[in-house]
Write a protein that holds these residues in place. Sequence first.
Motif, mmCIF file in Angstrom:
data_model
loop_
_atom_site.group_PDB
_atom_site.id
_atom_site.type_symbol
_atom_site.label_atom_id
_atom_site.label_comp_id
_atom_site.label_asym_id
_atom_site.label_seq_id
_atom_site.Cartn_x
_atom_site.Cartn_y
_atom_site.Cartn_z
ATOM 1 N N GLU A 194 0.800 -1.236 0.000
ATOM 2 C CA GLU A 194 0.000 0.000 0.000
ATOM 3 C C GLU A 194 0.832 1.285 0.000
ATOM 4 O O GLU A 194 0.278 2.374 0.158
ATOM 5 N N CYS A 208 -0.003 6.787 -0.196
ATOM 6 C CA CYS A 208 0.417 8.052 0.412
ATOM 7 C C CYS A 208 1.687 8.596 -0.234
ATOM 8 O O CYS A 208 1.967 9.781 -0.132
ATOM 9 N N TYR A 258 14.934 8.640 9.680
ATOM 10 C CA TYR A 258 13.618 8.872 9.087
ATOM 11 C C TYR A 258 12.523 9.235 10.092
ATOM 12 O O TYR A 258 12.646 8.973 11.272
ATOM 13 N N HIS A 315 9.350 12.192 11.379
ATOM 14 C CA HIS A 315 9.393 13.585 11.855
ATOM 15 C C HIS A 315 10.356 13.770 13.016
ATOM 16 O O HIS A 315 10.864 14.861 13.241
HETATM 17 C C1 HEC Z 1 -1.226 5.953 5.163
HETATM 18 C C2 HEC Z 1 -0.208 6.664 4.437
HETATM 19 C C3 HEC Z 1 1.140 5.999 4.279
HETATM 20 C C4 HEC Z 1 1.429 4.758 3.755
HETATM 21 C C5 HEC Z 1 0.460 3.707 3.237
HETATM 22 C C6 HEC Z 1 2.859 4.656 3.763
HETATM 23 N N1 HEC Z 1 3.412 5.781 4.275
HETATM 24 FE FE1 HEC Z 1 5.377 6.169 4.479
HETATM 25 N N2 HEC Z 1 4.939 7.876 5.499
HETATM 26 C C7 HEC Z 1 3.694 8.369 5.726
HETATM 27 C C8 HEC Z 1 3.764 9.483 6.656
HETATM 28 C C9 HEC Z 1 2.608 10.316 7.153
HETATM 29 C C10 HEC Z 1 5.121 9.629 6.987
HETATM 30 C C11 HEC Z 1 5.711 10.609 8.006
HETATM 31 C C12 HEC Z 1 5.326 10.106 9.388
HETATM 32 C C13 HEC Z 1 6.026 10.770 10.545
HETATM 33 O O1 HEC Z 1 7.032 11.412 10.350
HETATM 34 O O2 HEC Z 1 5.542 10.617 11.677
HETATM 35 C C14 HEC Z 1 5.843 8.604 6.222
HETATM 36 C C15 HEC Z 1 7.202 8.441 6.248
HETATM 37 C C16 HEC Z 1 7.896 7.529 5.453
HETATM 38 C C17 HEC Z 1 9.316 7.474 5.329
HETATM 39 C C18 HEC Z 1 10.308 8.429 5.996
HETATM 40 C C19 HEC Z 1 10.395 9.718 5.200
HETATM 41 C C20 HEC Z 1 11.349 10.719 5.767
HETATM 42 O O3 HEC Z 1 11.688 11.670 5.031
HETATM 43 O O4 HEC Z 1 11.744 10.616 6.941
HETATM 44 C C21 HEC Z 1 9.613 6.456 4.464
HETATM 45 C C22 HEC Z 1 10.987 6.024 3.997
HETATM 46 C C23 HEC Z 1 8.361 5.852 4.075
HETATM 47 N N3 HEC Z 1 7.330 6.527 4.701
HETATM 48 C C24 HEC Z 1 8.240 4.770 3.220
HETATM 49 C C25 HEC Z 1 7.046 4.073 3.030
HETATM 50 C C26 HEC Z 1 6.958 2.765 2.419
HETATM 51 C C27 HEC Z 1 8.126 1.987 1.861
HETATM 52 C C28 HEC Z 1 5.643 2.406 2.478
HETATM 53 C C29 HEC Z 1 5.028 1.087 2.087
HETATM 54 C C30 HEC Z 1 5.544 -0.053 2.789
HETATM 55 C C31 HEC Z 1 4.921 3.503 3.100
HETATM 56 N N4 HEC Z 1 5.810 4.499 3.435
HETATM 57 C C32 HEC Z 1 3.551 3.544 3.314
HETATM 58 C C33 HEC Z 1 2.527 7.889 5.187
HETATM 59 C C34 HEC Z 1 2.395 6.628 4.618
#
Ligand code: HEC
Length: 359
Positions: free
Chosen positions: A220, A224, A292, A294
């Motif tokens: 999934e 996002c 990685y 926030h």
């Molecule tokens: C429901 C939405 C959503 C999905 C689905 C999702 N992400 Fe994310 N992702 C986010 C959000 C929101 C953040 C930031 C969260 C935080 O910092 O607390 C994030 C952060 C990240 C980061 C870190 C980015 C950074 O600059 O620090 C990575 C790498 C990442 N996601 C990879 C993935 C991967 C690979 C998948 C699938 C396995 C995935 N994400 C699925 C919403 C999503």
Amino acid sequence: MKAALGVMALAAALVLIGKAERPETGWSFRLPPGFPRPRVPADNPMSSAKVELGRRLFYDVRLSGNGTQSCASCHVQSRAFTDGLANAVGSTGEIHRRSSMSLTNIGYASHLTWANPLVDGLEAQALAPMFGDAPTELGLESAAQLEARLAGDKTLQGLAQEAFGAGGLTLDRVLKALAAFERTLISGRSPYDRYVGGEVSALSPEAQRGLELFFSERTECFHCHGGFNFTDAFGHEGAEPERKFHNNGLYDLGAGAYPKRDQGLIEHSGRPEDMGRFKAPTLRNIDVTAPYMHDGSLATLDAVIRHYEAGGRGGEANPRRDRFIRGFILTDEERSDLIAFLESLTDPEFLADPRFGAP
Ligand code: HEC
Ligand code: HEC
């Protein structure tokens, strides 16, 4: 009726003039194939002189109160304009509760910072690191302080004259020039982009399998982190951006609560459902922007993927996690495939382009 038509014709003519008058002669974003044009505010058109001024200001330590930091202290080009720290550290040593953010393709961001729906313009955003005191980042005291410091700099004043005309280098112009420079930070020449452009050998078989996983209903990820910039928090010329935030299950201290020090969007909205909602950052150049999240709490891409595999902290019991954070099982090989794909989003040209480097 006639009067109304007149007004409409006038409005239409103004729109045309507005388009024709945009004084961007000689300016080109040099967009990668398939990239849309970033939105540019009508009162801050792009020009080479302005971008060059912005680049110099971005690297100028006179933008900090005590002369020790510039924007580039926390936004380092070789790290896709992050700093390698879990928590950013300001010019007076104060520790930021959050991690510095990548400026990759920042001109396409629909809203700025990790979880503030109100910061939507690069021009205004820069005020926070310059003058903010919660925490102190650059720690400038006043516009007058900055303007006085820059007043004697012939190079900068000359560029300001060229970019804006007479009137010197005011704070307003500093903000506009910084924003114009930031809009040029465009990254779209990674191996992944070459692959999409038809160069099949640009991606290893591992990365190709990882791509399938990334865009699958199993992981999934793409919900996002989709679109050309691998985030759903984007906009561009002709496309009104949507301000989206998600809870990716990073914390669950009971009933989905996040640690008090940072609870995301709920701090602005007060709505319980916004607990732990943050902006989904771009995944372009993600391999060079560790740690990685926030708060920099996940050290590696391996840790990030394991986080999603587990369905976040609290798993199914977490009432606040997004419906696309459901957990899944990967073999070790699949996990390294997914990492290989994420690594293929690194654009070495962007990380070393002298147009974005220190003057
Ligand atoms: C429901 C939405 C959503 C999905 C689905 C999702 N992400 Fe994310 N992702 C986010 C959000 C929101 C953040 C930031 C969260 C935080 O910092 O607390 C994030 C952060 C990240 C980061 C870190 C980015 C950074 O600059 O620090 C990575 C790498 C990442 N996601 C990879 C993935 C991967 C690979 C998948 C699938 C396995 C995935 N994400 C699925 C919403 C999503
Ligand atoms: C002390 C380190 C530090 C300095 C100096 C700094 N920043 Fe940042 N920057 C951060 C942090 C931390 C965030 C995330 C802030 C938040 O979410 O509250 C950020 C966020 C941003 C964002 C939003 C990125 C996004 O994806 O939404 C932009 C744009 C930005 N900074 C530009 C600048 C500019 C321009 C300067 C110089 C005027 C600057 N920064 C100086 C640490 C810094």
